[in-house]
Design a protein around this motif. Structure first.
Motif, PDB file in Angstrom:
ATOM      1  N   TYR A 475       0.855  -1.187   0.000  1.00  0.00           N
ATOM      2  CA  TYR A 475       0.000   0.000   0.000  1.00  0.00           C
ATOM      3  C   TYR A 475       0.891   1.238   0.000  1.00  0.00           C
ATOM      4  O   TYR A 475       1.841   1.323   0.809  1.00  0.00           O
ATOM      5  N   LEU A 476       0.592   2.183  -0.874  1.00  0.00           N
ATOM      6  CA  LEU A 476       1.410   3.391  -1.000  1.00  0.00           C
ATOM      7  C   LEU A 476       0.551   4.644  -0.884  1.00  0.00           C
ATOM      8  O   LEU A 476      -0.567   4.703  -1.406  1.00  0.00           O
ATOM      9  N   GLY A 477       1.115   5.653  -0.235  1.00  0.00           N
ATOM     10  CA  GLY A 477       0.468   6.959  -0.147  1.00  0.00           C
ATOM     11  C   GLY A 477       1.499   8.007   0.193  1.00  0.00           C
ATOM     12  O   GLY A 477       2.602   7.685   0.662  1.00  0.00           O
ATOM     13  N   ARG A 478       1.161   9.267  -0.036  1.00  0.00           N
ATOM     14  CA  ARG A 478       2.081  10.359   0.288  1.00  0.00           C
ATOM     15  C   ARG A 478       1.341  11.403   1.105  1.00  0.00           C
ATOM     16  O   ARG A 478       0.129  11.562   1.002  1.00  0.00           O
ATOM     17  N   GLY A 479       2.098  12.136   1.928  1.00  0.00           N
ATOM     18  CA  GLY A 479       1.493  13.185   2.736  1.00  0.00           C
ATOM     19  C   GLY A 479       0.454  12.626   3.686  1.00  0.00           C
ATOM     20  O   GLY A 479       0.704  11.650   4.411  1.00  0.00           O
ATOM     21  N   TYR A 480      -0.735  13.207   3.683  1.00  0.00           N
ATOM     22  CA  TYR A 480      -1.819  12.731   4.545  1.00  0.00           C
ATOM     23  C   TYR A 480      -2.241  11.299   4.208  1.00  0.00           C
ATOM     24  O   TYR A 480      -2.861  10.624   5.030  1.00  0.00           O
ATOM     25  N   GLY A 502       2.446  -1.050   4.354  1.00  0.00           N
ATOM     26  CA  GLY A 502       2.205   0.304   3.881  1.00  0.00           C
ATOM     27  C   GLY A 502       3.503   1.096   3.882  1.00  0.00           C
ATOM     28  O   GLY A 502       4.329   0.944   4.798  1.00  0.00           O
ATOM     29  N   TYR A 503       3.699   1.933   2.862  1.00  0.00           N
ATOM     30  CA  TYR A 503       4.918   2.738   2.749  1.00  0.00           C
ATOM     31  C   TYR A 503       4.569   4.144   2.259  1.00  0.00           C
ATOM     32  O   TYR A 503       3.595   4.318   1.507  1.00  0.00           O
ATOM     33  N   PRO A 504       5.394   5.134   2.617  1.00  0.00           N
ATOM     34  CA  PRO A 504       5.343   6.384   1.871  1.00  0.00           C
ATOM     35  C   PRO A 504       5.795   6.076   0.443  1.00  0.00           C
ATOM     36  O   PRO A 504       6.800   5.382   0.253  1.00  0.00           O
ATOM     37  N   ALA A 505       5.065   6.538  -0.546  1.00  0.00           N
ATOM     38  CA  ALA A 505       5.322   6.102  -1.925  1.00  0.00           C
ATOM     39  C   ALA A 505       6.757   6.367  -2.363  1.00  0.00           C
ATOM     40  O   ALA A 505       7.351   5.562  -3.094  1.00  0.00           O
ATOM     41  N   ALA A 506       7.342   7.467  -1.904  1.00  0.00           N
ATOM     42  CA  ALA A 506       8.712   7.786  -2.321  1.00  0.00           C
ATOM     43  C   ALA A 506       9.725   6.786  -1.773  1.00  0.00           C
ATOM     44  O   ALA A 506      10.813   6.620  -2.336  1.00  0.00           O
ATOM     45  N   GLU A 507       9.379   6.118  -0.681  1.00  0.00           N
ATOM     46  CA  GLU A 507      10.287   5.147  -0.080  1.00  0.00           C
ATOM     47  C   GLU A 507      10.312   3.823  -0.838  1.00  0.00           C
ATOM     48  O   GLU A 507      11.144   2.962  -0.547  1.00  0.00           O
TER      49      GLU A 507
END
Length: 614
Positions: A475-480, A502-507
């Motif tokens: 699962y990927l998402g950025r910011g909030y 789950g990860y911050p997408a940039a990671e």
């Protein structure tokens, strides 16, 4: 964790006890049992491994007559799930039976002492040690049961909620608590006992919440008596419970979890009711009115929580730092309590818990208070331990959450954190009025947009069939949206038992991208916000490696919809409130995959709703 039920009165106890255990099944358990004193003053104990229904089957031909009894659902801590380790536990003479939630940390020392005096044990539990200790003290010192319980509990190190029956006292239950919840319901010449109010509200709305180291003497025909373990009398505070029995039923839904996902629009309306004015020009939290100076002068906020509440805390950090310009740290309560953190009187600690009984969060609160910090609680369960141990706080008012995997409590927590950030920001003048009015207006529209998000249910149910046999998800998402990715992955793990991260997408480029291939489903939260172009780039990287992308996008998206394998459109809102919309389809995805796999959605294996041990 675990469930306690008790009854003293004129009715047959068994039906009340069994129904009470079923009301508490959401807490998580692996075995169940009952103890009833019948009219011949025999103390009968019956127990079984597995569900309450298996206990019912086992005792279908047994004597369950009697108007006084206790019952329990156990979540294993000491000893494997089995009939011998299930509660209630007899004393050696079988005159006393006891049920227990919590952990007796010094049970091994006490057990050795009792074995030296000739006591033998039939189970591997810490609980049997306690009932044997009570009987030893009672018999060797020729004491009444209440005094024996008081003396035994003075020797105990750990957490407990207990209920004790003695066949020599066939009309009384002794109940006591420390760091584990216990509620006494007061009816018409009858009493009810439970871990929380859910088994009680069908019979009475008058309850007493026991405090730490308090002992209730519950006797038929007498008023409730409460003392502490030092035998000092306590005047019980009788409260009225605002729970309705309809909230504890499935209401036609196949599972509580699905019902609670669908309830979220109305729950968020309830959460905001009376806090945002009709015109949408102001947000009022009574906690900030009452403690304005302390909160506005805070040099730092520390959010302590566990699990889903920790994910809500990450969103709260983003909100408070963005709009209030106050530094925020988010800590796992289980780590915070053990690492000697630097805290002082200029800090505000925000403790978040759905149940209000989370042991690690309560311990973190205690540590922070001793260091002089101001404590703000965010909780769902009225009258629970966390609201009683904090200086102030806000209830989320989403109603009882029965499904073990949290859904509406998460969105309720995020809503309260948003209102807290907006109120503080306005008072600190760190947000301009136009921005304030825009976000408040958007917040008021969130329930309607949630209803639109719920309309994706059928589409997601179809998608779930495709991914039933996946072994891993990213699962990927950025910011909030990063905490939403964490929460989505957690939901899938909890109820479908599929490994997900789950990860911050940039990671993704810093390791997880090595996992991407045509077998790897990647869920991407890609709504149209300030980081849209960045998340688009991340999706392109996934597709270049043949990853299968399930994208959650804003309505009308024309770019990512052409790249993703599956696209689900959601109503657009302001970026800081996106989690309230995007989390709903992730909950539905986890739910439908679990249903396709035939899993027990409401009571997933090994999990408990209220984690009252560390």
């Amino acid at each position: 964790m675990c469930g306690i039920v008790g009854y003293v009165g004129m009715r047959e106890a068994y039906p009340i006890l069994i129904k009470g255990l079923k009301r508490l099944e959401y807490r998580g358990y692996d075995s169940a049992g009952v103890a009833i004193i019948n009219n011949n003053q025999n103390l009968n104990v019956y127990k079984a491994k597995g569900k309450v229904s298996e206990l019912e089957a086992y005792i279908s031909d047994k004597d369950v007559s009697g108007t006084i009894g206790i019952a329990h659902t156990r979540w294993a801590t000491h000893g494997e799930p089995c009939k011998a380790n299930a509660h209630p536990h007899y004393s050696s003479s079988e005159n006393i039976a006891l049920i227990h939630n919590g952990i007796i940390e010094n049970y091994a020392v006490l057990k050795n002492r009792l074995q030296e005096k000739g006591y033998t044990f039939k189970s591997s539990t810490d609980t049997e040690v306690l009932v044997q200790l009570i009987e030893y003290i009672k018999v060797s010192k020729d004491l009444d049961l209440l005094t024996a319980v008081q003396l035994a509990l003075r020797e105990v190190i750990g957490a407990y909620a207990i209920a004790v029956l003695d066949k020599e006292r066939p009309s009384e239950i002794i109940a006591a608590r420390k760091s584990s919840p216990l509620v006494v319901g007061i009816g018409d010449n009858e009493f009810f006992l439970a871990s929380d109010a859910t088994p009680i509200v069908e019979y009475t709305d008058k309850v007493v919440y026991l405090e730490d180291e308090e002992i209730a003497l519950i006797r038929y025909g007498e008023d409730l008596k409460v003392v502490n373990i030092q035998n000092v009398s306590v005047t019980p505070e009788i409260q009225t419970v605002a729970l309705n029995i309809g909230q504890l039923e499935k209401g036609g839904y196949p599972h509580f979890m699905l019902k609670e996902i669908f309830e979220q629009p109305n729950c968020i309306r309830d959460c905001m009711r009376g806090r945002i004015n009709v015109e949408g020009t102001n947000v009022v939290l009574s906690a900030i009115i009452d403690h304005k100076e302390k909160l506005l002068k805070a040099k730092r906020f520390i959010i302590v929580a566990c699990g889903t509440s920790w994910h809500a805390g990450l969103i709260g950090k983003h909100l408070i730092e963005s709009y209030c310009r106050i530094p925020v740290e988010v800590e796992y309560a289980s780590e915070f309590r053990y690492r000697d953190p630097v805290i002082d009187e200029n800090d505000v600690v925000i403790a978040i818990s759905q149940s209000g009984e989370t042991a690690d969060t309560l311990a973190a609160i205690d540590l922070a208070r001793r260091c002089g910090a101001f404590i703000y609680g965010i909780c769902n369960s009225v009258g629970s331990s966390i609201p009683r141990s904090t200086h102030t706080g806000s209830y989320i008012h989403v109603g009882p959450e029965i499904g073990v995997a949290s859904t509406k409590a998460f969105t309720g927590q995020v809503t309260v954190l948003a209102m807290l950030a907006l109120t503080l920001a306005k008072n600190k003048q760190t947000i301009n009025n136009n921005e304030f009015l825009k976000i408040v207006g958007e917040l008021m529209s969130i329930p309607d947009k949630m209803e639109k998000a719920i309309q994706t249910n059928n589409q997601i149910a179809s998608i779930a069939k495709v991914f039933t046999y996946a072994h891993n998800f990213i699962y990927l998402g950025r910011g909030y949206s990063y905490p939403v990715a964490l929460e989505g992955a957690l939901k899938l793990k909890e109820i479908s038992y599929i490994h997900a991260e789950g990860y911050p997408a940039a990671e993704m480029k810093h390791g997880p991208i090595a996992l991407i291939d045509e077998e790897m489903p990647v869920v991407v939260i890609a709504t149209h916000n300030g980081m849209y172009d960045k998340i688009l780039s991340n999706i392109q990287e996934i597709k270049a490696r043949k990853g299968r992308v399930i994208a959650f996008v804003s309505e009308g998206d024309e770019v990512i919809s052409k790249l993703a394998d599956i696209c689900i459109e959601l109503p657009q809102t302001t970026e800081c409130l996106d989690p309230l919309i995007t989390t709903i389809p992730l909950q539905l995805l986890a739910y439908h995959i679990a249903v396709c796999k035939g899993k027990d959605v409401d009571q997933p294996r090994n999990l408990a709703k209220s984690v009252t041990v560390e």
